[in-house]
Enzyme design. Sequence first.
Site, mmCIF file in Angstrom:
data_model
loop_
_atom_site.group_PDB
_atom_site.id
_atom_site.type_symbol
_atom_site.label_atom_id
_atom_site.label_comp_id
_atom_site.label_asym_id
_atom_site.label_seq_id
_atom_site.Cartn_x
_atom_site.Cartn_y
_atom_site.Cartn_z
ATOM 1 N N ASP A 1 0.860 -1.170 0.000
ATOM 2 C CA ASP A 1 0.000 0.000 0.000
ATOM 3 C C ASP A 1 0.906 1.233 0.000
ATOM 4 O O ASP A 1 2.088 1.147 0.375
ATOM 5 C CB ASP A 1 -0.884 -0.039 1.250
ATOM 6 C CG ASP A 1 -1.698 1.223 1.419
ATOM 7 O OD1 ASP A 1 -2.367 1.639 0.462
ATOM 8 O OD2 ASP A 1 -1.661 1.798 2.527
ATOM 9 N N ASP B 1 -0.185 5.053 0.938
ATOM 10 C CA ASP B 1 -0.396 6.034 2.001
ATOM 11 C C ASP B 1 -0.319 5.396 3.385
ATOM 12 O O ASP B 1 -0.993 4.395 3.663
ATOM 13 C CB ASP B 1 -1.756 6.699 1.823
ATOM 14 C CG ASP B 1 -1.833 7.496 0.527
ATOM 15 O OD1 ASP B 1 -1.354 8.634 0.520
ATOM 16 O OD2 ASP B 1 -2.346 6.952 -0.470
ATOM 17 N N GLU C 1 -1.107 10.544 4.315
ATOM 18 C CA GLU C 1 -2.261 10.265 3.470
ATOM 19 C C GLU C 1 -2.335 11.416 2.469
ATOM 20 O O GLU C 1 -2.655 12.554 2.830
ATOM 21 C CB GLU C 1 -3.548 10.198 4.306
ATOM 22 C CG GLU C 1 -3.617 9.014 5.253
ATOM 23 C CD GLU C 1 -3.898 7.704 4.523
ATOM 24 O OE1 GLU C 1 -4.483 7.740 3.424
ATOM 25 O OE2 GLU C 1 -3.521 6.643 5.079
ATOM 26 N N ARG D 1 -14.614 12.584 -0.755
ATOM 27 C CA ARG D 1 -13.432 13.378 -0.428
ATOM 28 C C ARG D 1 -12.908 14.136 -1.645
ATOM 29 O O ARG D 1 -12.560 15.312 -1.552
ATOM 30 C CB ARG D 1 -12.345 12.476 0.160
ATOM 31 C CG ARG D 1 -12.620 12.037 1.590
ATOM 32 C CD ARG D 1 -11.601 11.037 2.084
ATOM 33 N NE ARG D 1 -11.807 9.711 1.499
ATOM 34 C CZ ARG D 1 -10.907 8.736 1.526
ATOM 35 N NH1 ARG D 1 -9.722 8.939 2.089
ATOM 36 N NH2 ARG D 1 -11.186 7.563 1.005
ATOM 37 N N SER E 1 -2.533 1.253 -4.678
ATOM 38 C CA SER E 1 -3.015 2.288 -3.776
ATOM 39 C C SER E 1 -4.418 2.761 -4.126
ATOM 40 O O SER E 1 -4.787 2.868 -5.300
ATOM 41 C CB SER E 1 -2.051 3.492 -3.846
ATOM 42 O OG SER E 1 -2.549 4.580 -3.091
ATOM 43 N N GLY E 2 -5.164 3.076 -3.092
ATOM 44 C CA GLY E 2 -6.432 3.776 -3.263
ATOM 45 C C GLY E 2 -6.203 5.264 -3.403
ATOM 46 O O GLY E 2 -7.157 6.042 -3.480
ATOM 47 N N LYS F 1 -7.573 -3.770 -5.441
ATOM 48 C CA LYS F 1 -6.217 -4.023 -4.939
ATOM 49 C C LYS F 1 -5.910 -5.514 -4.989
ATOM 50 O O LYS F 1 -4.839 -5.937 -5.451
ATOM 51 C CB LYS F 1 -6.067 -3.511 -3.500
ATOM 52 C CG LYS F 1 -5.911 -2.006 -3.366
ATOM 53 C CD LYS F 1 -5.585 -1.649 -1.919
ATOM 54 C CE LYS F 1 -5.150 -0.204 -1.801
ATOM 55 N NZ LYS F 1 -4.622 0.120 -0.463
ATOM 56 N N ASP G 1 -1.935 -1.004 5.860
ATOM 57 C CA ASP G 1 -2.289 -0.468 7.180
ATOM 58 C C ASP G 1 -3.774 -0.309 7.401
ATOM 59 O O ASP G 1 -4.227 -0.186 8.542
ATOM 60 C CB ASP G 1 -1.621 0.898 7.388
ATOM 61 C CG ASP G 1 -2.292 1.989 6.561
ATOM 62 O OD1 ASP G 1 -2.850 2.927 7.154
ATOM 63 O OD2 ASP G 1 -2.266 1.898 5.321
ATOM 64 N N ASN H 1 -8.961 -1.361 3.715
ATOM 65 C CA ASN H 1 -9.042 -1.637 2.283
ATOM 66 C C ASN H 1 -7.839 -2.424 1.776
ATOM 67 O O ASN H 1 -7.749 -2.722 0.585
ATOM 68 C CB ASN H 1 -9.228 -0.347 1.481
ATOM 69 C CG ASN H 1 -8.019 0.571 1.552
ATOM 70 O OD1 ASN H 1 -7.306 0.579 2.551
ATOM 71 N ND2 ASN H 1 -7.801 1.348 0.510
#
Length: 281
Positions: free
Chosen positions: A79, A81, A88, A125, A169-170, A214, A237, A240
Amino acid sequence: MYLVLQSPDPLPAEAVSHIGFAVGTFGKQEIGANAVRMMVSGLDGRQRCEIDAYCQARRIDWALVPDRKLSDYGLLAMDMDSTLITIECIDEIADYAGLKAEVSAVTEAAMRGEIKDFKDSLKRRVALLKGLDAGALEKVYAERLRLSPGAEAMLEGARKAGLKTLLVSGGFTFFTDKLQERLGLDFTSANLLDIDGGKLTGKVRGEIIDAQQKANAVADICAGLHIPTSDVIVMGDGSNDLKMMSLAGLSIAYRAKPEVREKASLSFDFVGLDGLLNLFP
């Protein structure tokens, strides 16, 4: 199996002796002053709970790992962030719009698993960023993005062992692309922010990378490399990350949310990412 103890500080000899006696180790190897690897037959539930409490109180990370070499794995998937990097990115972008507190609250809730629909949370967001000058992305990368401790050493060790690397990554391609070039990563997958006239439109282009995407990225890369997902190490972490972590032969929760820490193979709460290298003989 191996029980690995490691800490950002020198390991106290009494702590090593105490744990070794408690688990009945039959051989140990010191790895510098900050880590030790013990041979054990296994740990029962009671032992795991006692070791976890003992180590948490002393800033020691512990891990029970199979007798495998790092070179036995074929892919290291990470991942971005709060895992490969310390921030983030969307929260820091939002700071330039004066909305960091509002966006951060949604980010935290999503990472804790309190918001089940990651796609919806990301859309919410990103929508708040509409009209922001796209130059804020470069400012975040140059001024705020920092690699997590031990990141470069971990990647160098993984490459030397023959592993390919995937950053999934998201977050956003603006950052994964720069990190791929900077760190020599083999594969990346992330979301593409829509920009028009130098301004963020408040939208994401294409399919959003969520937990399932992912996991799909990990599975697809494995298929392309002709390796089973049991030969993958996944680090993350947030909630997701759980689906891709569930595919892996070894999953590592890095400074993770409680749910992730509970479900991962092991966790790094104190040491840097290069703690990965101490897990293997």
